[in-house]
Design a protein around this motif. Sequence first.
Motif, short mmCIF file in Angstrom:
data_model
loop_
_atom_site.label_atom_id
_atom_site.label_comp_id
_atom_site.label_asym_id
_atom_site.label_seq_id
_atom_site.Cartn_x
_atom_site.Cartn_y
_atom_site.Cartn_z
N LYS A 94 0.77 -141.46 -33.37
CA LYS A 94 0.31 -140.14 -33.77
C LYS A 94 -0.71 -139.62 -32.76
CE LYS A 94 -2.02 -137.76 -37.59
NZ LYS A 94 -2.64 -137.94 -38.94
N PRO A 95 -0.58 -138.38 -32.29
CA PRO A 95 -1.53 -137.86 -31.30
C PRO A 95 -2.94 -137.78 -31.86
CG PRO A 95 -0.12 -136.10 -32.12
CD PRO A 95 0.44 -137.39 -32.65
N THR A 96 -3.91 -138.05 -31.00
CA THR A 96 -5.30 -137.94 -31.40
C THR A 96 -5.69 -136.46 -31.50
OG1 THR A 96 -6.10 -137.91 -29.11
CG2 THR A 96 -5.80 -140.08 -30.16
N GLU A 97 -6.88 -136.23 -32.01
CA GLU A 97 -7.36 -134.85 -32.12
C GLU A 97 -7.44 -134.20 -30.74
OE1 GLU A 97 -11.26 -132.42 -33.86
OE2 GLU A 97 -10.93 -134.52 -34.37
N ARG A 98 -7.87 -134.97 -29.75
CA ARG A 98 -7.94 -134.44 -28.38
C ARG A 98 -6.56 -134.13 -27.85
NH1 ARG A 98 -7.83 -136.09 -23.03
NH2 ARG A 98 -9.27 -134.95 -21.66
N GLU A 99 -5.60 -135.05 -28.08
CA GLU A 99 -4.23 -134.84 -27.59
C GLU A 99 -3.59 -133.63 -28.26
OE1 GLU A 99 -2.86 -139.38 -26.36
OE2 GLU A 99 -2.71 -138.72 -28.45
N GLN A 100 -3.95 -133.38 -29.51
CA GLN A 100 -3.39 -132.23 -30.21
C GLN A 100 -3.85 -130.91 -29.58
OE1 GLN A 100 -4.57 -132.76 -34.28
NE2 GLN A 100 -3.02 -134.33 -34.70
N SER A 101 -4.97 -130.94 -28.87
CA SER A 101 -5.48 -129.72 -28.24
C SER A 101 -4.96 -129.56 -26.81
CB SER A 101 -7.01 -129.73 -28.23
OG SER A 101 -7.51 -130.73 -27.35
N GLN A 102 -4.23 -130.56 -26.30
CA GLN A 102 -3.72 -130.51 -24.93
C GLN A 102 -2.40 -129.74 -24.87
OE1 GLN A 102 -3.19 -134.66 -24.00
NE2 GLN A 102 -5.31 -134.97 -23.38
N TRP A 103 -1.99 -129.46 -23.63
CA TRP A 103 -0.62 -129.00 -23.39
C TRP A 103 0.30 -130.06 -23.99
CZ3 TRP A 103 2.52 -130.57 -18.69
CH2 TRP A 103 3.74 -129.90 -18.66
N TYR A 104 1.32 -129.64 -24.71
CA TYR A 104 2.12 -130.58 -25.49
C TYR A 104 2.65 -131.74 -24.66
CZ TYR A 104 5.72 -132.70 -28.30
OH TYR A 104 6.49 -133.63 -28.95
N PHE A 105 3.14 -131.48 -23.46
CA PHE A 105 3.78 -132.53 -22.65
C PHE A 105 2.76 -133.43 -21.95
CE2 PHE A 105 6.89 -129.09 -22.92
CZ PHE A 105 8.03 -129.79 -23.32
N GLN A 106 1.47 -133.09 -22.05
CA GLN A 106 0.46 -133.75 -21.24
C GLN A 106 0.38 -135.26 -21.49
OE1 GLN A 106 -3.14 -131.53 -21.02
NE2 GLN A 106 -4.37 -133.25 -20.29
N ARG A 107 0.43 -135.67 -22.74
CA ARG A 107 0.27 -137.10 -23.00
C ARG A 107 1.50 -137.91 -22.60
NH1 ARG A 107 0.64 -139.45 -28.84
NH2 ARG A 107 2.48 -138.46 -29.76
N TYR A 108 2.63 -137.23 -22.44
CA TYR A 108 3.81 -137.91 -21.93
C TYR A 108 3.78 -138.02 -20.41
CZ TYR A 108 5.62 -137.24 -26.65
OH TYR A 108 5.78 -137.26 -28.01
N ARG A 123 11.28 -142.92 -28.63
CA ARG A 123 10.93 -141.57 -29.09
C ARG A 123 10.16 -140.88 -27.98
NH1 ARG A 123 12.38 -140.22 -34.02
NH2 ARG A 123 12.59 -141.75 -35.70
N SER A 124 10.41 -139.62 -27.83
CA SER A 124 9.87 -138.91 -26.68
C SER A 124 9.27 -137.58 -27.10
CB SER A 124 11.00 -138.66 -25.67
OG SER A 124 11.95 -137.74 -26.22
N TRP A 125 9.16 -136.69 -26.12
CA TRP A 125 8.65 -135.35 -26.40
C TRP A 125 9.53 -134.59 -27.39
CZ3 TRP A 125 9.25 -137.09 -21.28
CH2 TRP A 125 10.46 -136.75 -20.64
N TYR A 126 10.74 -135.11 -27.64
CA TYR A 126 11.63 -134.44 -28.59
C TYR A 126 11.20 -134.65 -30.05
CZ TYR A 126 14.68 -132.80 -24.97
OH TYR A 126 15.17 -132.12 -23.89
N ASN A 127 10.13 -135.39 -30.27
CA ASN A 127 9.55 -135.46 -31.61
C ASN A 127 9.24 -134.07 -32.15
OD1 ASN A 127 9.64 -138.11 -32.31
ND2 ASN A 127 7.44 -138.48 -32.11
#
Length: 296
Positions: A94-108, A123-127
């Motif tokens: 599950k994305p962290t609070e910080r990751e939720q504020s990033q550009w969606y593809f950033q953590r990938y 599982r990928s960005w297609y979530n």
Amino acid sequence: MTEHPVLPADESVLTTVDEADLYKDSGKIKKKHYRRELERLQEELVKLQMWVKDQGLRVVVLFDGRDAAGKGGTIHRITRRTSSRVVKVVALGKPTEREQSQWYFQRYVEHLPAAGEMVLFDRSWYNRATVERVMDFCTDEEYREFLRSAPEFERMLTRSGIILVKYWFSISDEEQERRFQKRSNDPKRRWKLSPIDLEARERWVEYSRAKDAMFTYTDTDGSPWHVINADVKKHARLNCISHLLTQIEYEDTMPEPTELPDRQTDPNYERPSIDSQKWVPALYGSNPSAADVERS
């Protein structure tokens, strides 16, 4: 008989075993033939791994599909004989609070391969187009933006030289139900059954519609979806690995068996007493005796 697209005709069970003996009456491949074919495919995966490393290739493989479709089991068979330094698995939580504020593809993006690496996304960005869409974990605007952005993002990846392969593991309603029941009844598998899995089960049709819409927008000529029939796990694994081996042109650079040098000896070296070391209790088998000095 069917000719295997990768293995030599004299090695593949498809061309060396009669179809009547290859499958059980149920239509499933017999265990001995499955193991033989899997071992041969895994040997080819080692050759592919060496080629990826030697040629400095960058490979990304996405594994998506419904819960219990067998993605993880297939990934495990792919990586079983390969090096984790070359073939890496990414399974983000599950994305962290910080990751939720990033550009969606950033953590990938931070997990994309460097030269000589192959990254398998469990599982990928297609979530965003499936789980997040069905569970209302994203807004309508975030969902629509994903469908617009994903093909562009993947074109950027392939233009940069990354080899991108996308797999969707398709499983029937009845087979998923059977696997869910098996997970629920088996303490070793129960951890795999999450509340999200159960809710997704209740939203089967919504999930189907989300997957259909996702394919409409992201099944492109440059980055197509490859659908795996996952109702029989053994077949899905063999079919996926066989297909993956056809997606990258590689050569056999396997070195010849290595002639091992003589082990160094020194008559003046004395090993410490085994009694001076803290050995793990041998609940199975036995530990060496104090007289056994030929070990380190």
